[in-house]
Design a protein around this motif. Structure first.
Motif, PDB file in Angstrom:
ATOM      1  N   LYS A 134      -8.810   0.491   1.764  1.00  0.00           N
ATOM      2  CA  LYS A 134      -7.937   0.161   1.116  1.00  0.00           C
ATOM      3  C   LYS A 134      -7.106   1.215   0.330  1.00  0.00           C
ATOM      4  N   ALA A 135      -7.552   2.235  -0.109  1.00  0.00           N
ATOM      5  CA  ALA A 135      -7.061   3.181  -0.520  1.00  0.00           C
ATOM      6  C   ALA A 135      -5.951   4.013   0.385  1.00  0.00           C
ATOM      7  N   ALA A 136      -6.700   3.997   1.738  1.00  0.00           N
ATOM      8  CA  ALA A 136      -5.624   4.583   2.565  1.00  0.00           C
ATOM      9  C   ALA A 136      -4.536   3.457   2.912  1.00  0.00           C
ATOM     10  N   SER A 137      -4.765   2.333   2.829  1.00  0.00           N
ATOM     11  CA  SER A 137      -3.678   1.309   3.033  1.00  0.00           C
ATOM     12  C   SER A 137      -2.802   1.266   1.709  1.00  0.00           C
ATOM     13  N   ASP A 138      -3.273   1.381   0.934  1.00  0.00           N
ATOM     14  CA  ASP A 138      -2.561   1.454  -0.563  1.00  0.00           C
ATOM     15  C   ASP A 138      -1.654   2.660  -0.353  1.00  0.00           C
ATOM     16  N   GLU A 139      -2.203   3.713   0.104  1.00  0.00           N
ATOM     17  CA  GLU A 139      -1.501   4.960   0.216  1.00  0.00           C
ATOM     18  C   GLU A 139      -0.334   4.769   1.340  1.00  0.00           C
ATOM     19  N   ILE A 140      -0.507   3.995   2.349  1.00  0.00           N
ATOM     20  CA  ILE A 140       0.389   4.125   3.444  1.00  0.00           C
ATOM     21  C   ILE A 140       1.613   3.247   3.100  1.00  0.00           C
ATOM     22  N   LYS A 141       1.123   2.147   2.121  1.00  0.00           N
ATOM     23  CA  LYS A 141       2.245   1.426   1.633  1.00  0.00           C
ATOM     24  C   LYS A 141       2.927   2.059   0.339  1.00  0.00           C
ATOM     25  N   TYR A 142       2.465   3.139  -0.237  1.00  0.00           N
ATOM     26  CA  TYR A 142       3.021   3.881  -1.163  1.00  0.00           C
ATOM     27  C   TYR A 142       3.959   4.891  -0.600  1.00  0.00           C
ATOM     28  N   LEU A 143       3.615   5.416   0.438  1.00  0.00           N
ATOM     29  CA  LEU A 143       4.290   6.174   1.024  1.00  0.00           C
ATOM     30  C   LEU A 143       5.598   5.686   1.735  1.00  0.00           C
ATOM     31  N   ALA A 144       5.509   4.341   2.009  1.00  0.00           N
ATOM     32  CA  ALA A 144       6.595   3.580   2.554  1.00  0.00           C
ATOM     33  C   ALA A 144       7.614   3.508   1.742  1.00  0.00           C
ATOM     34  N   PHE A 145       7.519   3.521   0.316  1.00  0.00           N
ATOM     35  CA  PHE A 145       8.474   3.256  -0.767  1.00  0.00           C
ATOM     36  C   PHE A 145       8.572   4.404  -1.716  1.00  0.00           C
ATOM     37  N   TYR A 146       7.658   5.466  -1.643  1.00  0.00           N
ATOM     38  CA  TYR A 146       7.839   6.435  -2.640  1.00  0.00           C
ATOM     39  C   TYR A 146       7.693   7.809  -2.060  1.00  0.00           C
ATOM     40  N   ASP A 147       8.509   8.712  -2.653  1.00  0.00           N
ATOM     41  CA  ASP A 147       8.452  10.167  -2.299  1.00  0.00           C
ATOM     42  C   ASP A 147       7.208  10.897  -2.469  1.00  0.00           C
ATOM     43  N   PRO A 148       6.319  11.360  -1.651  1.00  0.00           N
ATOM     44  CA  PRO A 148       4.963  12.105  -1.921  1.00  0.00           C
ATOM     45  C   PRO A 148       5.387  13.146  -2.984  1.00  0.00           C
ATOM     46  N   LEU A 149       6.150  13.953  -3.161  1.00  0.00           N
ATOM     47  CA  LEU A 149       6.241  15.087  -3.777  1.00  0.00           C
ATOM     48  C   LEU A 149       6.512  14.691  -5.157  1.00  0.00           C
ATOM     49  N   THR A 150       7.614  13.859  -5.489  1.00  0.00           N
ATOM     50  CA  THR A 150       7.871  13.587  -6.846  1.00  0.00           C
ATOM     51  C   THR A 150       7.556  12.188  -7.406  1.00  0.00           C
ATOM     52  N   ARG A 151       6.776  11.420  -6.716  1.00  0.00           N
ATOM     53  CA  ARG A 151       6.446  10.136  -6.930  1.00  0.00           C
ATOM     54  C   ARG A 151       7.613   9.159  -7.332  1.00  0.00           C
ATOM     55  N   LEU A 152       8.812   9.475  -6.921  1.00  0.00           N
ATOM     56  CA  LEU A 152       9.891   8.730  -7.339  1.00  0.00           C
ATOM     57  C   LEU A 152      10.028   7.455  -6.089  1.00  0.00           C
ATOM     58  N   PRO A 153      10.624   6.545  -6.443  1.00  0.00           N
ATOM     59  CA  PRO A 153      11.044   5.868  -5.244  1.00  0.00           C
ATOM     60  C   PRO A 153      12.109   6.467  -4.173  1.00  0.00           C
ATOM     61  N   ASN A 154      11.720   6.410  -2.921  1.00  0.00           N
ATOM     62  CA  ASN A 154      12.524   6.758  -1.866  1.00  0.00           C
ATOM     63  C   ASN A 154      13.848   5.930  -1.511  1.00  0.00           C
ATOM     64  N   ARG A 155      14.348   6.248  -0.310  1.00  0.00           N
ATOM     65  CA  ARG A 155      15.677   5.847   0.227  1.00  0.00           C
ATOM     66  C   ARG A 155      15.350   4.311   0.207  1.00  0.00           C
ATOM     67  N   ARG A 156      14.380   4.039   0.613  1.00  0.00           N
ATOM     68  CA  ARG A 156      13.915   2.642   1.265  1.00  0.00           C
ATOM     69  C   ARG A 156      14.167   1.644   0.009  1.00  0.00           C
ATOM     70  N   LEU A 157      13.142   2.053  -0.937  1.00  0.00           N
ATOM     71  CA  LEU A 157      12.933   1.245  -2.188  1.00  0.00           C
ATOM     72  C   LEU A 157      14.374   1.230  -2.856  1.00  0.00           C
ATOM     73  N   LEU A 158      15.028   2.391  -3.169  1.00  0.00           N
ATOM     74  CA  LEU A 158      16.304   2.429  -3.867  1.00  0.00           C
ATOM     75  C   LEU A 158      17.135   1.420  -3.119  1.00  0.00           C
ATOM     76  N   LEU A 159      17.287   1.332  -2.011  1.00  0.00           N
ATOM     77  CA  LEU A 159      18.387   0.481  -1.260  1.00  0.00           C
ATOM     78  C   LEU A 159      17.898  -0.990  -1.585  1.00  0.00           C
ATOM     79  N   GLU A 160      16.527  -1.331  -1.710  1.00  0.00           N
ATOM     80  CA  GLU A 160      15.936  -2.709  -1.909  1.00  0.00           C
ATOM     81  C   GLU A 160      16.438  -3.114  -3.515  1.00  0.00           C
ATOM     82  N   ARG A 161      16.363  -2.072  -4.329  1.00  0.00           N
ATOM     83  CA  ARG A 161      16.549  -2.377  -5.812  1.00  0.00           C
ATOM     84  C   ARG A 161      18.221  -2.318  -5.939  1.00  0.00           C
ATOM     85  N   LEU A 162      19.036  -1.404  -5.229  1.00  0.00           N
ATOM     86  CA  LEU A 162      20.391  -1.598  -4.981  1.00  0.00           C
ATOM     87  C   LEU A 162      20.952  -2.959  -4.638  1.00  0.00           C
TER      88      LEU A 162
END
Length: 753
Positions: A297-325
């Motif tokens: 579950k931790a690995a799955s959650d990490e994969i899901k997190y990386l799909a929407f967040y930048d691993p370096l800054t922990r900020l939303p990435n382009r994919r999540l930004l476009l969704e919020r936009l």
């Protein structure tokens, strides 16, 4: 009953009657048994029915029963024996019995057990018949071609003084299959998954070792308890009501659940519950299997997190930004309120990465992300697209465009001030500035989020061009310019493929007006015959890298033209100059390209002159000097174009293997009326002479300019006064006309493209 009683209570030890046949008449068998004290011979076989009570009892038993005489011969069998459903075994046993064969010989033939089993059976029967053993028991397989069957043999001596034995064969196939199922179930129960079984009321009856490993509860601690022993408290009553509703409706439930170990640790678990029902459909037990999914579950959650967040800054990435936009665009329809999208790029971030290392660069990005989050309201979005690019999305601004713009300026001022503050990167104190582009939008337009990102990006580049460390709003005119440039680039790529480019030649003359050379100038002729201005497409070619294929084509075409001129007395001594961009010159194989082109067309190297700009000298000067010297040794000439407009260092200038300095036309244009321009031109000429270089002035359009240049010491010229850039054929015609008239240039023959 009397017959049975007589058989069971007969005093003394006697011998069984003469053995009956395998299918002996049951009545005869019964009579023989009841009167065996006289050892009367067994009556001949009778195939009628058995009406004695003793035979009825034997025939009613499901086991296959045979009575053996003291010598092992079959004396009698019951109905189950006779009806044994293995046809081959029955026939063989029947044949053997009919011949008064010893049963010890019949058994291996009838059931074909293994050699060891047959030997053990024979020895066991003999031991019982001889009185050496009180009984003999053995399980054996008796398979047919269509099914697997197992039997249990029990041999016991006759009681009441009778010599002989009773052999009972019991079909234990169902028991053996059930035992196999139980063994499989036992192995399955002790799998890597935790399992527990409860009764219908939910009391735990049994747990496996994996259950103990996962939960920490031993079997003794869990048995007798209810599954609520594992409850974590994270799920409400509705969760469990829905679970049991599913079990009641479908007989099972499967899902993820949070449970608690004995040590108090709460962990994620995959739980499956199945109801076990009795013959009448009533629930008798529940079987549950559970798996610890903490790691997965931790690995799955990490994969899901990386799909929407930048691993370096922990900020939303382009994919999540476009969704919020998209959400902001949808929510803004009809509200009338403005929102703003800001594109933020750190100035000179590459320099910091190159000098301090990527670790310091990553640390800076993390601190920038933290500062940006501190500038925004809860609910606003700051995302990292990659590299040093950040995007800020703020909604709920004023309904008035002017007020919304003012709010944006206030926020960007706050961001600029925050990001301009010093950064502590390890032990180093560093500074970084941002360039910000902002675009306002409202009422759901534009519809596409990507378009908004492009607008903010364009505005950001405008901020960089304006000096960096500032903010610019998006302007439609900027987008129109960029769109036009994109279309021009597409057309230029197509023109290169279709060979729409050509060289025009502008004559270069000496103080006497005699042609000494020419400059090859690139022209792009369109389908309608018009030409695209070089000032329009050359900078774009430099920016996009198309200058490389264009520059190579110019080099090849210039060498081809020089070869053609070798056959004409008017042109064979001319030196042809071509312009070389810094990007083209710094190619690793540029020198090889020049050598190959000259050799391929058979052109003397001293007929080719490469015009370089001062910008070429700004990067890797030592390598530039080495490359120029290599070509210079071959005889290739060099001219420094637009001299005086760049940042030439006199220290490097004296080291360059130049042949000529070229005075830029911007100084020539106001030469006659501008004292400062005259002073600059005189300085350039003096420098050239002091370095032993020729000097040529471009853009000479009037005779007064030519006269003054001669007076200042410049003896070579290029400009409209002597001829415009023209195709090769017209260029030769210009020289031919001048030669025919015996006159020097300039002539009236000019043609503009």
């Amino acid at each position: 009953m009397n017959q049975i009683r007589q058989m069971c209570e007969h005093p003394g030890r006697t011998t069984l009657p003469t053995p009956c046949t395998y299918r002996a008449d049951p009545d005869a068998i019964a009579s023989g048994l009841s009167g065996c004290a006289t050892a009367k011979p067994v009556p001949p076989p009778c195939h009628g029915g058995c009406h004695s009570f003793a035979c009825a009892i034997l025939d009613a038993l499901p086991q296959q029963i045979a009575v053996l005489a003291a010598d092992g011969a079959i004396a009698a069998v019951n109905a189950s024996w006779r009806h044994f459903d293995s046809a081959d075994a029955q026939a063989q046993a029947e044949s053997a019995a009919g011949n008064d064969h010893d049963y010890r010989a019949v058994f291996p033939v009838a059931c074909a057990p293994s050699y060891e089993q047959a030997r053990a059976a024979a020895e066991g029967i003999a031991a019982v018949l001889s009185g050496q053993a009180p009984l003999f028991a053995q399980d054996y397989a008796c398979h047919s071609p269509t099914e697997l069957r197992w039997f249990s043999m029990l041999v016991t001596p006759l009681e009441g003084g009778w010599d002989g034995a009773v052999i009972t064969h019991t079909d234990i196939t169902a028991r053996r299959l059930a035992e196999a199922d139980l063994r499989i179930a036992a192995i399955a129960f002790e799998s890597s998954e935790g399992m527990f079984i409860t009764d219908a009321s939910g009391t735990i009856l049994q747990v496996n070792q994996a259950f103990t490993t996962i939960t920490g509860y031993s079997a003794g601690e869990a048995i007798g308890q209810r599954p609520s022993l594992l409850s974590s408290g994270r799920h409400d009553a509705q969760f469990y009501e829905a679970m049991w509703s599913t079990i009641d409706a479908h007989g099972n439930w499967d899902g993820e659940i949070w449970n608690r170990r004995k040590n108090g640790e709460v962990y994620p678990q995959r739980l499956s519950i199945a109801a076990v029902k009795g013959h009448h459909g009533e629930i008798t037990h529940y079987v549950a299997s559970l798996t610890d999914i903490t790691v997965s579950k931790a690995a799955s959650d990490e994969i899901k997190y990386l799909a929407f967040y930048d691993p370096l800054t922990r900020l939303p990435n382009r994919r999540l930004l476009l969704e919020r936009l998209r959400q902001v665009l949808a929510a803004g329809v009809g509200s009338g309120r403005y929102s703003v999208l800001m594109f933020i790029d750190l100035d000179n971030f590459k320099t910091l990465n190159d000098t301090l290392g990527h670790n310091m660069g990553d640390l800076l990005l993390q601190q920038v992300a933290h500062r940006l989050e501190g500038c925004l309201r809860q609910g606003d979005t700051v995302a990292r697209l990659g590299g040093d690019e950040f995007v800020v999305l703020v909604d709920g601004l004023s309904r008035q465009a002017v007020d919304a713009a003012r709010q944006t300026e206030t926020l960007t001022t706050k961001i600029l001030d925050t990001l301009n503050a010093p950064y502590m990167l390890g032990a180093r104190l560093c500074r970084s500035t941002p360039s910000i582009g902002a675009t306002l939008f409202h009422d759901g337009f534009p519809v596409q989020p990507e378009e908004l990102l492009m607008q903010a990006d364009i505005a950001m580049y405008q901020a960089k061009q304006a000096g960096r460390n500032g903010m610019r709003f998006f302007d439609q005119g900027m987008q129109d310019t960029i769109t036009a440039r994109a279309r021009l680039e597409e057309r230029m790529r197509l023109a290169i493929e279709q060979q729409r480019f050509e060289l025009h030649y502008q004559v270069q003359v000496d103080q006497d007006g005699r042609a000494r050379g020419a400059e090859a100038l690139l022209r792009w002729r369109q389908d309608d015959g018009s030409c695209v201005s070089p000032a329009e497409f050359i900078p774009l070619a430099e920016e996009t890298g198309l200058i490389l294929p264009l520059g190579h084509w110019v080099l090849e075409e210039a060498c081809r033209q020089l070869r053609a001129w070798q056959h004409d007395v008017l042109t064979r001594d001319l030196v042809l100059a071509i312009n070389v961009s810094a990007r083209q010159f710094h190619q690793a194989d540029f020198g090889t390209q020049v050598c190959n082109s000259l050799a391929e067309h058979g052109v003397a190297p001293d007929r080719l002159k490469l015009e370089l700009t001062e910008s070429l000298l700004l990067d890797n000067i030592e390598q530039t000097i080495a490359s120029m010297q290599a070509l210079k040794q071959l005889g290739v000439r060099f001219s420094l174009d637009d001299f005086g407009t760049g940042y030439s260092s006199l220290q490097y200038l004296k080291r360059l293997p130049l042949d000529q300095l070229k005075i830029d036309q911007s100084f020539v244009r106001e030469l006659v009326h501008g004292a400062s321009d005259e002073a600059i031109v005189l300085t350039i000429i003096s420098i050239a002479h002091s370095l032993g270089l020729d000097v040529i002035a471009e853009g000479v359009e009037t005779d007064s300019q030519r006269v003054l240049l001669v007076q200042l010491g410049c003896l070579h010229f290029q400009g409209y006064l002597f001829g415009r850039p023209v195709p090769a054929a017209e260029f030769v015609a210009l020289l031919t006309d001048a030669a025919a008239q015996g006159a020097a240039l300039p002539l009236s023959f000019v043609q503009q493209c």
